[in-house]
Scaffold this motif. Structure first.
Motif, PDB file in Angstrom:
ATOM      1  N   GLY A 175       0.824  -1.204   0.000  1.00 56.74           N
ATOM      2  CA  GLY A 175       0.000   0.000   0.000  1.00 56.74           C
ATOM      3  C   GLY A 175       0.854   1.248   0.000  1.00 56.74           C
ATOM      4  N   LEU A 176       0.215   2.372  -0.288  1.00 53.85           N
ATOM      5  CA  LEU A 176       0.845   3.687  -0.255  1.00 53.85           C
ATOM      6  C   LEU A 176       0.076   4.530   0.753  1.00 53.85           C
ATOM      7  N   SER A 177       0.743   4.956   1.817  1.00 55.67           N
ATOM      8  CA  SER A 177       0.059   5.679   2.885  1.00 55.67           C
ATOM      9  C   SER A 177      -0.168   7.134   2.502  1.00 55.67           C
ATOM     10  N   ALA A 178      -0.978   7.817   3.298  1.00 49.16           N
ATOM     11  CA  ALA A 178      -1.266   9.229   3.057  1.00 49.16           C
ATOM     12  C   ALA A 178      -0.040  10.107   3.250  1.00 49.16           C
ATOM     13  N   LYS A 179       1.019   9.563   3.880  1.00 44.08           N
ATOM     14  CA  LYS A 179       2.259  10.306   4.077  1.00 44.08           C
ATOM     15  C   LYS A 179       3.303   9.972   3.009  1.00 44.08           C
ATOM     16  N   GLY A 180       2.915   9.166   2.042  1.00 49.36           N
ATOM     17  CA  GLY A 180       3.861   8.783   1.005  1.00 49.36           C
ATOM     18  C   GLY A 180       4.736   7.610   1.385  1.00 49.36           C
ATOM     19  N   GLU A 181       4.393   6.895   2.435  1.00 48.91           N
ATOM     20  CA  GLU A 181       5.170   5.735   2.857  1.00 48.91           C
ATOM     21  C   GLU A 181       4.813   4.517   2.017  1.00 48.91           C
ATOM     22  N   LEU A 182       5.827   3.734   1.675  1.00 46.56           N
ATOM     23  CA  LEU A 182       5.627   2.456   1.003  1.00 46.56           C
ATOM     24  C   LEU A 182       5.464   1.412   2.099  1.00 46.56           C
ATOM     25  N   ILE A 183       4.326   0.729   2.122  1.00 41.91           N
ATOM     26  CA  ILE A 183       4.026  -0.157   3.239  1.00 41.91           C
ATOM     27  C   ILE A 183       3.701  -1.563   2.746  1.00 41.91           C
ATOM     28  N   ASP A 184       3.980  -2.542   3.603  1.00 44.03           N
ATOM     29  CA  ASP A 184       3.768  -3.947   3.271  1.00 44.03           C
ATOM     30  C   ASP A 184       3.064  -4.659   4.417  1.00 44.03           C
ATOM     31  N   PHE A 185       2.683  -5.910   4.156  1.00 43.91           N
ATOM     32  CA  PHE A 185       1.880  -6.644   5.126  1.00 43.91           C
ATOM     33  C   PHE A 185       2.688  -7.565   6.032  1.00 43.91           C
ATOM     34  N   SER A 186       3.970  -7.764   5.749  1.00 44.62           N
ATOM     35  CA  SER A 186       4.782  -8.617   6.615  1.00 44.62           C
ATOM     36  C   SER A 186       6.222  -8.130   6.602  1.00 44.62           C
ATOM     37  N   PRO A 187       6.981  -8.375   7.681  1.00 40.37           N
ATOM     38  CA  PRO A 187       8.383  -7.971   7.699  1.00 40.37           C
ATOM     39  C   PRO A 187       9.194  -8.610   6.580  1.00 40.37           C
ATOM     40  N   GLU A 188       8.913  -9.876   6.230  1.00 41.30           N
ATOM     41  CA  GLU A 188       9.715 -10.529   5.192  1.00 41.30           C
ATOM     42  C   GLU A 188       9.458  -9.914   3.818  1.00 41.30           C
ATOM     43  N   GLU A 189       8.213  -9.497   3.541  1.00 37.91           N
ATOM     44  CA  GLU A 189       7.949  -8.771   2.299  1.00 37.91           C
ATOM     45  C   GLU A 189       8.709  -7.447   2.295  1.00 37.91           C
ATOM     46  N   SER A 190       8.694  -6.774   3.435  1.00 38.61           N
ATOM     47  CA  SER A 190       9.379  -5.489   3.552  1.00 38.61           C
ATOM     48  C   SER A 190      10.883  -5.646   3.359  1.00 38.61           C
ATOM     49  N   HIS A 191      11.478  -6.667   3.956  1.00 37.88           N
ATOM     50  CA  HIS A 191      12.922  -6.897   3.804  1.00 37.88           C
ATOM     51  C   HIS A 191      13.282  -7.160   2.344  1.00 37.88           C
TER      52      HIS A 191
END
Length: 261
Positions: A175-191
């Motif tokens: 997802g893309l947050s209202a602050k422009g952050e790139l966000i994911d649903f799990s730490p392993e996806e994020s890594h």
């Protein structure tokens, strides 16, 4: 199942509403009967794409992503247009990362006629697609298979990706947050996504509008780290976020591909 054009429009309206939509609003918007809208909403609810509330619908509360099967049908034509725009920008002989998710999967489909690339990926569907093109060398990361997402994840996967420095890193987000952050649903996806961002000369974010202003629990990065943003629709809040960055923006649609910035 493939979503109808009206069902995709319902999801787009729900995203813009940032709250609930009533059945009455939807019947007026599309000029159809309550029974027709109710059928659409029931199908979307059964897929987990909306939550039924009294008199209408809202977005379901999520701390995990929708199923891979459901994500495959959301905005499919938009994802295909995004994929074509990516494929057109990759020169022969380039090295690329191709991340997990349904939009990178469509990028692999769009590369079937590419004259030559080296692709490093953790995306099983993408790897199976790319092996049909003898001009593409595909390196598949090892790790733990996630059957629900048809990819590989974990420390081994991320470590493998970090061994490379590529020309283009192509990835999606939860997802893309209202602050422009790139966000994911799990730490392993994020890594994994973080590895792509860190180890690419040019970072290409591919995302359709269903990810805009969406909630997910893990922060991965920020729009300011992106070199090229390819999507199919740019509502004003997202345009404002991108205006504060140096990213090149391409708005691709099934009909045309028009540079925005």
């Amino acid at each position: 199942m493939t979503l109808s054009e009206r069902q995709n429009h319902i999801l787009a309206l729900l995203d813009k509403a940032a709250g609930n939509l009533t059945s009455t609003e939807l019947t007026q918007a599309f000029g159809v009967s309550v029974q027709t809208i109710r059928k659409d909403l029931n199908e979307l609810s059964n897929l987990g794409l909306v939550q039924r509330v009294h008199g209408g619908i809202t977005r379901p509360r999520q701390n995990r992503n929708l199923s891979f099967t459901n994500r495959q049908v959301i905005n499919l034509e938009a994802k295909q247009a995004i994929a074509r725009a990516v494929a057109a920008r990759l020169p022969e002989g380039a090295s690329i990362f191709l991340g997990n998710g349904t939009t990178p999967q469509q990028v692999a489909q769009a590369l079937l006629d590419h004259p030559g690339l080296q692709v490093i990926t953790n995306n099983l569907d993408a790897a199976l697609t790319l092996c049909q093109n003898p001009n593409i060398e595909t390196l598949l990361a090892g790790g733990r298979i996630r059957p629900s997402d048809q990819d590989l994840m974990g420390e081994d996967t991320t470590r493998f990706m970090r061994r490379f420095q590529v020309n283009f890193g192509i990835f999606g987000i939860g997802g893309l947050s209202a602050k422009g952050e790139l966000i994911d649903f799990s730490p392993e996806e994020s890594h994994l996504t973080r590895a792509i961002i860190d180890c690419s000369d040019q970072r290409i974010l591919v995302t359709d509008s269903s990810k805009y202003l969406r909630s997910a629990p893990v922060r991965t990065g920020h729009l300011s780290e992106i070199d090229l943003f390819i999507t199919e629709m740019l509502p004003e809040p997202v345009q404002a976020l991108l205006a504060a960055t140096d990213a090149e923006v391409v708005c691709a649609s099934p009909q045309q591909q028009e540079p925005v910035k």
